[in-house]
Motif scaffolding. Sequence first.
Motif, PDB file in Angstrom:
ATOM      1  N   GLU A 658       0.799  -1.543   0.352  1.00 47.82           N
ATOM      2  CA  GLU A 658      -0.083  -0.134  -0.203  1.00 47.82           C
ATOM      3  C   GLU A 658       0.574   1.476  -0.130  1.00 47.82           C
ATOM      4  O   GLU A 658       0.791   2.124  -0.469  1.00 47.82           O
ATOM      5  CB  GLU A 658      -1.157  -0.272   1.025  1.00 47.82           C
ATOM      6  N   LYS A 659       2.275   0.859   0.856  1.00 51.27           N
ATOM      7  CA  LYS A 659       3.121   2.292   0.804  1.00 51.27           C
ATOM      8  C   LYS A 659       3.435   2.761  -0.257  1.00 51.27           C
ATOM      9  O   LYS A 659       3.583   4.779  -1.409  1.00 51.27           O
ATOM     10  CB  LYS A 659       3.744   2.033   1.584  1.00 51.27           C
ATOM     11  N   GLU A 660       4.350   1.844  -0.979  1.00 55.56           N
ATOM     12  CA  GLU A 660       4.733   1.878  -2.287  1.00 55.56           C
ATOM     13  C   GLU A 660       3.262   2.208  -3.883  1.00 55.56           C
ATOM     14  O   GLU A 660       4.308   3.065  -4.089  1.00 55.56           O
ATOM     15  CB  GLU A 660       5.120   0.247  -2.906  1.00 55.56           C
ATOM     16  N   MET A 661       2.010   1.625  -3.318  1.00 57.32           N
ATOM     17  CA  MET A 661       1.272   2.050  -4.286  1.00 57.32           C
ATOM     18  C   MET A 661       0.996   3.513  -3.693  1.00 57.32           C
ATOM     19  O   MET A 661       0.769   4.351  -4.977  1.00 57.32           O
ATOM     20  CB  MET A 661       0.239   1.415  -4.178  1.00 57.32           C
ATOM     21  N   ARG A 662       0.645   3.750  -2.905  1.00 59.85           N
ATOM     22  CA  ARG A 662       0.881   5.097  -2.724  1.00 59.85           C
ATOM     23  C   ARG A 662       2.146   6.594  -3.331  1.00 59.85           C
ATOM     24  O   ARG A 662       1.585   7.697  -4.096  1.00 59.85           O
ATOM     25  CB  ARG A 662       0.377   5.723  -1.103  1.00 59.85           C
ATOM     26  N   MET A 663       2.832   5.601  -3.492  1.00 62.32           N
ATOM     27  CA  MET A 663       4.084   6.306  -3.833  1.00 62.32           C
ATOM     28  C   MET A 663       4.011   6.584  -5.352  1.00 62.32           C
ATOM     29  O   MET A 663       4.652   8.140  -5.608  1.00 62.32           O
ATOM     30  CB  MET A 663       6.055   6.404  -3.446  1.00 62.32           C
ATOM     31  N   LEU A 664       3.856   6.073  -6.218  1.00 64.62           N
ATOM     32  CA  LEU A 664       3.973   5.911  -7.689  1.00 64.62           C
ATOM     33  C   LEU A 664       2.419   6.497  -7.675  1.00 64.62           C
ATOM     34  O   LEU A 664       2.480   7.242  -8.689  1.00 64.62           O
ATOM     35  CB  LEU A 664       2.894   4.121  -7.844  1.00 64.62           C
ATOM     36  N   VAL A 665       1.490   6.690  -6.875  1.00 66.47           N
ATOM     37  CA  VAL A 665       0.281   7.718  -7.150  1.00 66.47           C
ATOM     38  C   VAL A 665       0.278   9.270  -7.199  1.00 66.47           C
ATOM     39  O   VAL A 665       0.303  10.016  -8.144  1.00 66.47           O
ATOM     40  CB  VAL A 665      -1.130   7.302  -7.137  1.00 66.47           C
ATOM     41  N   GLU A 666       1.509   8.965  -5.991  1.00 66.64           N
ATOM     42  CA  GLU A 666       1.961  10.313  -6.340  1.00 66.64           C
ATOM     43  C   GLU A 666       2.754  11.477  -7.317  1.00 66.64           C
ATOM     44  O   GLU A 666       2.090  11.814  -7.515  1.00 66.64           O
ATOM     45  CB  GLU A 666       2.332  11.026  -4.693  1.00 66.64           C
ATOM     46  N   ALA A 667       3.781   9.964  -7.532  1.00 61.14           N
ATOM     47  CA  ALA A 667       4.959  10.537  -8.552  1.00 61.14           C
ATOM     48  C   ALA A 667       3.609  11.257  -9.578  1.00 61.14           C
ATOM     49  O   ALA A 667       4.275  11.923 -10.428  1.00 61.14           O
ATOM     50  CB  ALA A 667       5.362   9.512  -8.614  1.00 61.14           C
ATOM     51  N   VAL A 668       2.722   9.881 -10.046  1.00 59.16           N
ATOM     52  CA  VAL A 668       2.331  10.323 -11.420  1.00 59.16           C
ATOM     53  C   VAL A 668       1.039  11.075 -11.209  1.00 59.16           C
ATOM     54  O   VAL A 668       1.151  12.227 -12.158  1.00 59.16           O
ATOM     55  CB  VAL A 668       1.126   8.788 -11.600  1.00 59.16           C
ATOM     56  N   ASN A 669       0.589  12.033  -9.726  1.00 62.75           N
ATOM     57  CA  ASN A 669      -0.450  12.973 -10.304  1.00 62.75           C
ATOM     58  C   ASN A 669       0.849  14.063 -10.427  1.00 62.75           C
ATOM     59  O   ASN A 669       0.447  15.307 -11.010  1.00 62.75           O
ATOM     60  CB  ASN A 669      -0.642  12.684  -9.132  1.00 62.75           C
ATOM     61  N   LYS A 670       1.601  14.057  -9.407  1.00 59.17           N
ATOM     62  CA  LYS A 670       2.656  14.928  -9.404  1.00 59.17           C
ATOM     63  C   LYS A 670       3.197  15.227 -11.094  1.00 59.17           C
ATOM     64  O   LYS A 670       3.120  16.615 -12.313  1.00 59.17           O
ATOM     65  CB  LYS A 670       4.004  15.244  -9.041  1.00 59.17           C
ATOM     66  N   VAL A 671       3.771  14.932 -11.840  1.00 56.93           N
ATOM     67  CA  VAL A 671       3.633  14.930 -13.647  1.00 56.93           C
ATOM     68  C   VAL A 671       2.164  14.946 -14.031  1.00 56.93           C
ATOM     69  O   VAL A 671       2.984  16.151 -14.997  1.00 56.93           O
ATOM     70  CB  VAL A 671       3.969  13.409 -14.030  1.00 56.93           C
ATOM     71  N   SER A 672       1.452  14.749 -14.396  1.00 59.01           N
ATOM     72  CA  SER A 672       0.062  15.057 -14.843  1.00 59.01           C
ATOM     73  C   SER A 672      -0.500  16.213 -14.232  1.00 59.01           C
ATOM     74  O   SER A 672      -0.669  17.286 -15.055  1.00 59.01           O
ATOM     75  CB  SER A 672      -1.453  13.784 -14.119  1.00 59.01           C
ATOM     76  N   ILE A 673      -0.288  16.977 -13.303  1.00 59.98           N
ATOM     77  CA  ILE A 673      -0.211  18.065 -13.557  1.00 59.98           C
ATOM     78  C   ILE A 673       0.546  19.236 -13.566  1.00 59.98           C
ATOM     79  O   ILE A 673      -0.132  20.251 -14.629  1.00 59.98           O
ATOM     80  CB  ILE A 673      -0.317  18.046 -11.410  1.00 59.98           C
ATOM     81  N   GLN A 674       2.032  19.084 -13.663  1.00 59.89           N
ATOM     82  CA  GLN A 674       2.905  19.806 -14.827  1.00 59.89           C
ATOM     83  C   GLN A 674       2.490  19.317 -16.244  1.00 59.89           C
ATOM     84  O   GLN A 674       2.868  20.685 -17.177  1.00 59.89           O
ATOM     85  CB  GLN A 674       4.330  19.240 -14.452  1.00 59.89           C
ATOM     86  N   ILE A 675       1.331  18.714 -16.652  1.00 65.52           N
ATOM     87  CA  ILE A 675       1.764  18.348 -18.237  1.00 65.52           C
ATOM     88  C   ILE A 675       0.086  18.959 -18.466  1.00 65.52           C
ATOM     89  O   ILE A 675       0.368  20.197 -19.130  1.00 65.52           O
ATOM     90  CB  ILE A 675       1.748  17.338 -18.056  1.00 65.52           C
ATOM     91  N   PHE A 676      -0.684  18.969 -17.130  1.00 68.75           N
ATOM     92  CA  PHE A 676      -1.727  20.050 -17.044  1.00 68.75           C
ATOM     93  C   PHE A 676      -1.450  21.337 -17.722  1.00 68.75           C
ATOM     94  O   PHE A 676      -2.486  22.081 -18.276  1.00 68.75           O
ATOM     95  CB  PHE A 676      -2.929  19.656 -16.747  1.00 68.75           C
ATOM     96  N   CYS A 677      -0.988  21.306 -16.620  1.00 72.97           N
ATOM     97  CA  CYS A 677      -0.543  23.566 -16.289  1.00 72.97           C
ATOM     98  C   CYS A 677       0.426  23.617 -17.673  1.00 72.97           C
ATOM     99  O   CYS A 677      -0.180  24.638 -18.165  1.00 72.97           O
ATOM    100  CB  CYS A 677       0.002  23.697 -14.822  1.00 72.97           C
ATOM    101  N   MET A 678       1.077  22.745 -18.407  1.00 69.73           N
ATOM    102  CA  MET A 678       1.503  24.095 -19.633  1.00 69.73           C
ATOM    103  C   MET A 678       0.791  23.659 -20.408  1.00 69.73           C
ATOM    104  O   MET A 678       1.223  24.989 -21.647  1.00 69.73           O
ATOM    105  CB  MET A 678       2.627  22.500 -19.505  1.00 69.73           C
ATOM    106  N   THR A 679      -0.126  23.032 -21.147  1.00 71.35           N
ATOM    107  CA  THR A 679      -1.167  22.165 -21.831  1.00 71.35           C
ATOM    108  C   THR A 679      -2.165  23.789 -21.386  1.00 71.35           C
ATOM    109  O   THR A 679      -2.257  24.337 -22.666  1.00 71.35           O
ATOM    110  CB  THR A 679      -1.940  21.428 -22.028  1.00 71.35           C
ATOM    111  N   TYR A 680      -2.696  24.101 -20.863  1.00 74.39           N
ATOM    112  CA  TYR A 680      -3.565  25.401 -20.619  1.00 74.39           C
ATOM    113  C   TYR A 680      -2.986  26.445 -20.775  1.00 74.39           C
ATOM    114  O   TYR A 680      -3.755  27.504 -21.123  1.00 74.39           O
ATOM    115  CB  TYR A 680      -4.164  24.193 -18.866  1.00 74.39           C
ATOM    116  N   LYS A 681      -1.810  26.383 -20.115  1.00 76.57           N
ATOM    117  CA  LYS A 681      -0.958  28.000 -20.614  1.00 76.57           C
ATOM    118  C   LYS A 681      -1.136  28.106 -22.079  1.00 76.57           C
ATOM    119  O   LYS A 681      -1.099  29.126 -22.315  1.00 76.57           O
ATOM    120  CB  LYS A 681       0.255  27.857 -19.818  1.00 76.57           C
TER     121      LYS A 681
END
Length: 692
Positions: A658-681
């Motif tokens: 569960e701890k490893e999956m939480r770290m993986l999700v947090e890393a994916v969310n961080k990358v997704s938010i950066q991509i979304f921000c660049m696209t919206y800008k």
Amino acid sequence: SLIEQLTTEKYECMVCCEVVRIVAPVWSCQNCYHVFHLNCIKKWARSPASQAEDGNSGWRCPACQNASTQVPKTYTCFCGKVHNPEWNRNEIPHSCGELCGKKRQCLDCPHLCNILCHPGPCPSCPAFVTKTCECGRTSHSVRCGQSTKIHCSNVCGNTLSCGKHSCTQVCHAGKCSPCQLTVQQVCYCGSNFKEVLCGTKEEFSDGFGNFSCQSICGKKLNCGRHNCTQVCHPQPCQLCPRLPQVVYRCPCGQTPLSKLLELGCVERKICTDPIPSCGKTCGKPLSCGSYEFIHTCESLCHEGDCRPCSHTSNIYCRCGFKKKEVPCALLRNKAAITFMCDKRCNKKRSCGRHKCNEVCCVDTEHKCSLVCGRKLNCGLHRCEEPCHRGSCQTCWQTSFDELTCYCGESVIYPPVPCGTQPPECKKTCTRPHECDHPVYHSCHSEEKCPPCTYLTQKWCMGKHELRSNIPCHLTDISCGLRCNQMLKCGMHKCKRICHKGECLIDEECKQPCTIPRLYCDHPCMAPCHPSSPCPTISCCAKVDLQCECGRRKESMICSEASNTYQRIAAISIATKLTDLQLGDSVEISRLITKKEMKQARLQCDEGCLALQRNRRLAEALEIDDNSDPFNIRSSGPKYSDLLKEDARKDLKFVSDIEKEMRMLVEAVNKVSIQIFCMTYKKWFSLGGVWRY
């Protein structure tokens, strides 16, 4: 009765309260003749509760409390001759069947009891004996057990205590009465007489008198010139105190006459010759003065009484509280000169209710002279005796009229003591009653009859419902419901529980006014004012406000919400002014209607804008909230029973995954938010439209 109860086994032991059987060993008290079980009386005699009060008189009988010193040990018959008697059906239980032979209670009877052994006291002696009367002159044949005295009709004739007269009474019991004849006695000096009963104890007599009159004797002394100065006395009078052979000293007693004769004084021959004076100061103690300081005579040696003292003495008041100083010349008789102080006595009188309050009191008993005045037991008269302690005596007044009950069936015949209550009568009460229900109580002396308890149907005080099984005497019945009657104001209803009388008699309605306000339609809520318009005060009702998107919700007072909406409406109108300047029309009715006033809104904040953006993004990506297993608003992930069982066996392994999956999700969310921000800008800089 005792024999019958013992034979039928109905007699109970007072110690154990069990029936005394025919074959049970018993013991009988010789004073009250009560029968007890032998074992029971042994236990009772040894118990501390049976001991006499002084502790040395032995144990007490449970029935008559007569003290006995010896504890019963053996089972004997009633006459005490036979130990452990055997029961015979033809004999009295616990008896030996032989003659009783006990001495009777009568002290004068010499005969023994001649009936068979029995319980209880022996009967009176049936034998005839010859007894003399009280005076001893006649004799009669009477039963030995007769306790009455025998009197004849002859005069007693015995010599009385005086030894001079005989008794004139008819044959009587006891000693003769003292002699009632009176005789005259003379005092020793012969100046007074008195009458006394014959046989009265006479004092020592010298042959001329019988008592002392306590006066000065006054008889002539042997000198023939002076009189006796002693109190009336039985002995012969003394010698003259002025005889030459009696007087040996000068009048003051300091110098012998023999010494004065040597100095040339004339020798005395008879009692009338003057006694020579020595010339010294007299020095005799006077009646004035005190125990600490004795006053003496300051004159020269003299005959007769001393002159009055020139000093002063202290005398006390009657009660001894105060003293004052007076000249000794006034104290001819010190006991006769008294004065009273102003101190009042604070002691309680004999009644215990009042204070003495006497000035300079010398009373020791302090008897109360007031009338008691308390009501007697009759309740009609007052005690007329002097004030006293304790309860008053019963009322002495008596009525000679018949005392009857109300209906006249029961009567108490005179004389009737004052305060006597009318007699009880078992007849049915005949007094007039308020209701027509049947009467069940008896005739009584009270003016008011008991309340009628007949069960009836009655309306409650507010006329809400008809109640059943209500006693007739109950008038004010409450059903427990709210009154709900229209008040005088015409707007509200009474909120009190079902009550008696009018709802508000001397008070005004204070319930809140329910008339809707002009601008917000909320009720007025001011105290009821039926004859005046609603006051112009701000509305204090609570309203729920929300923003346009519905995310923000807040409760606010109506008046504050109205001010907020007016401010928002003013801002909205100001933003429309640019349209007015361009010639376009603006609809402002939507901003000032009551409906819109009620629906005053809050301003959306940054959270609302973010929520709207996320909602539009979800709609564009066709994302459903329930489809996201990591969404907290969903019903949650569903796991198989096998997976749950494995997790219970190795909880640490599941936690690590569960701890490893939480770290993986947090890393994916961080990358997704950066991509979304660049696209919206980039999209916003190009000013293009969002494309799927």
